[in-house]
Design a protein around this motif. Sequence first.
Motif, PDB file in Angstrom:
ATOM      1  N   PHE A   1     -41.564   4.596 -25.355  1.00 20.88           N
ATOM      2  CA  PHE A   1     -40.510   5.227 -24.548  1.00 20.88           C
ATOM      3  C   PHE A   1     -40.380   4.530 -23.198  1.00 20.88           C
ATOM      4  O   PHE A   1     -39.286   4.391 -22.643  1.00 20.88           O
TER       5      PHE A   1
ATOM      6  N   GLU B   1     -38.485   1.362 -23.582  1.00 22.45           N
ATOM      7  CA  GLU B   1     -37.068   1.588 -23.863  1.00 22.45           C
ATOM      8  C   GLU B   1     -36.339   2.256 -22.703  1.00 22.45           C
ATOM      9  O   GLU B   1     -35.124   2.487 -22.774  1.00 22.45           O
TER      10      GLU B   1
ATOM     11  N   LYS C   1     -36.638   5.392 -21.551  1.00 23.59           N
ATOM     12  CA  LYS C   1     -36.237   6.782 -21.786  1.00 23.59           C
ATOM     13  C   LYS C   1     -36.841   7.696 -20.718  1.00 23.59           C
ATOM     14  O   LYS C   1     -37.832   7.369 -20.083  1.00 23.59           O
ATOM     15  N   THR C   2     -36.229   8.898 -20.597  1.00 26.49           N
ATOM     16  CA  THR C   2     -36.643   9.849 -19.560  1.00 26.49           C
ATOM     17  C   THR C   2     -37.849  10.640 -20.019  1.00 26.49           C
ATOM     18  O   THR C   2     -38.216  10.655 -21.199  1.00 26.49           O
TER      19      THR C   2
ATOM     20  N   ALA D   1     -37.976  13.896 -20.030  1.00 24.67           N
ATOM     21  CA  ALA D   1     -37.514  15.017 -20.864  1.00 24.67           C
ATOM     22  C   ALA D   1     -37.420  14.591 -22.326  1.00 24.67           C
ATOM     23  O   ALA D   1     -37.792  15.344 -23.237  1.00 24.67           O
ATOM     24  N   GLU D   2     -36.931  13.367 -22.561  1.00 22.40           N
ATOM     25  CA  GLU D   2     -36.843  12.879 -23.936  1.00 22.40           C
ATOM     26  C   GLU D   2     -38.234  12.697 -24.535  1.00 22.40           C
ATOM     27  O   GLU D   2     -38.465  12.979 -25.720  1.00 22.40           O
ATOM     28  N   PHE D   3     -39.168  12.259 -23.694  1.00 27.55           N
ATOM     29  CA  PHE D   3     -40.545  12.105 -24.188  1.00 27.55           C
ATOM     30  C   PHE D   3     -41.147  13.451 -24.563  1.00 27.55           C
ATOM     31  O   PHE D   3     -41.818  13.582 -25.580  1.00 27.55           O
ATOM     32  N   GLN D   4     -40.918  14.493 -23.739  1.00 27.60           N
ATOM     33  CA  GLN D   4     -41.460  15.809 -24.030  1.00 27.60           C
ATOM     34  C   GLN D   4     -40.864  16.376 -25.323  1.00 27.60           C
ATOM     35  O   GLN D   4     -41.552  17.013 -26.126  1.00 27.60           O
ATOM     36  N   GLN D   5     -39.557  16.162 -25.523  1.00 30.44           N
ATOM     37  CA  GLN D   5     -38.924  16.651 -26.744  1.00 30.44           C
ATOM     38  C   GLN D   5     -39.488  15.949 -27.981  1.00 30.44           C
ATOM     39  O   GLN D   5     -39.774  16.578 -28.998  1.00 30.44           O
ATOM     40  N   ALA D   6     -39.647  14.633 -27.895  1.00 37.01           N
ATOM     41  CA  ALA D   6     -40.204  13.886 -29.028  1.00 37.01           C
ATOM     42  C   ALA D   6     -41.667  14.218 -29.252  1.00 37.01           C
ATOM     43  O   ALA D   6     -42.171  14.190 -30.381  1.00 37.01           O
TER      44      ALA D   6
END
Length: 519
Positions: A472, A475, A477-478, A480-485
């Motif tokens: 991540f 790439e 990514k934020t 928040a996107e890491f926490q969701q994944a």
Amino acid sequence: MISPLKGLIRNLNSWLGKPIATPETDPQRFFGTMLTLPNPDPILREMGRADQVYHSIMVDAHVIGEIRSIRGSFRSHKYRLSVGKDGDSKSAAAMELCAKWMDNQQPNAIVDWLEVMWQMSACIFTGYRAHELVWELVDGKYLPTSVIDRPGRRFRFDVNGAPMLISNGAWLGAPVEPYQFVVSRHMPTYDNPYGLALLSSCFWPWTFKTGGWRYFVKYCERHGLPWPIGRYPAGTSEKEQEDLANALAGMMEAGYIVMQENNGVELLVPQGGGSGNLPQQNLISLCNREMSKALTSQAMIGEQLDKGARAASDTAKERQNEVHDSDRDISAASMGQIFKWITLFNFGEGVAPPTLEFYKQEAAGKGRAETYQIAANMGAKPSRKAMLEELDIPEATDVQDALLPVLRGAPAATPAAPDTTPAVDFSAVAGFTFAKAAGMTEDEAMALAADAADQAIEDKMIAPVYDMLVQFESEGKTLAEFQQALGKLVGEMDDEGLREIIDRALTYSMLRGAATQAN
């Protein structure tokens, strides 16, 4: 005056233990028990040649194939004796005597015990089978020194189902002692003490099949070869036509033909129906399936049908196994009759004779091994010897021959001298069983478990999260996107191995604590 109730009680007392629907009271049997019963089998009644007819049916290629399959299933099982009454010393002695008798005594000069028991179960084909017992005094015990199969044509049965031996001077049959013959029967009744013969159900399919083969062979002889058709032009003389006919006739033997120009030869090959099978061939296949149904209760094994499914095949196999189990019960009951007389003659009345049961030794799979592991972890203390026997795994003769567990993340233990002073019996837990066999102490086993647990946590949880974080970050990514994944990743983690290691480690810890308290 006697009251109706007292009269009923008096009649009841006179009826106790006395059957009333006996052969003597049957108006259709005028002579009562004076004569033997005729065999109600239609083949025996109409033809009077049971042995010849049954033998002819049995040597049919399809029938003998089914019989060999049934016999193979029978002989794939082993047998063992069980005591008639637990806790009874006389019953235990009777079982020991019967077991010793079977171990030391050959039933006769031709076959072994398993074959004798197969002959008893083979009564399903002919309705009944009889075995003669030859008794002798052996080491102070009355025992049968021979158990001999006798032909069915030597026996008839009276109205009570008792065997009557046909011999010189007794053409209608003479009574015999119950302990002289053991009669095995398939589905007998009082109306039919001869039993139900499966080969009788095969008679008409076998007859039609035999007739079908006859005409099928004739068809092949007549129409199996192609028909040569000679064509000649109009105006051909009779002499030339006759020469062409002779040439065609010689063609069947020579394989070639020489003829004048403008003449032609055509080969006509007969074709079957739309299915490609001739009526005789369909008849033979149908008869085979009908005989398979009679012998094995279904036709899927004996004849592979055009359409089928795995579920239908499994159902057919289960059904066939149930039928084979019931056939083995016949021979077990017949052997039980022999055990009854041995027990009675040598131990007197009131002693329960042993019983015989069949079993099949099959190597258990991974599921059964896991069942032992679960039981051990719950503290049930299952037998290690029983587990190895059921799994068909021979036990190691020494430490060097033993296969030791290799826990990932920890070095393999070096075999050492066994610890002779264990604080706790860890044989109920699989992990400690292997550790004890390797000569490891409790502390060493705990260290291995702890290292393996740490490695499992690192492999199953830390490493996947770290790899995803690096991806991540590269790439862009934020967070928040890491926490969701991350939430999805945790749900997909394979933590079965981790749970197993933790469960084993907790069990080791509890056992170690119990050992500390005991000391």
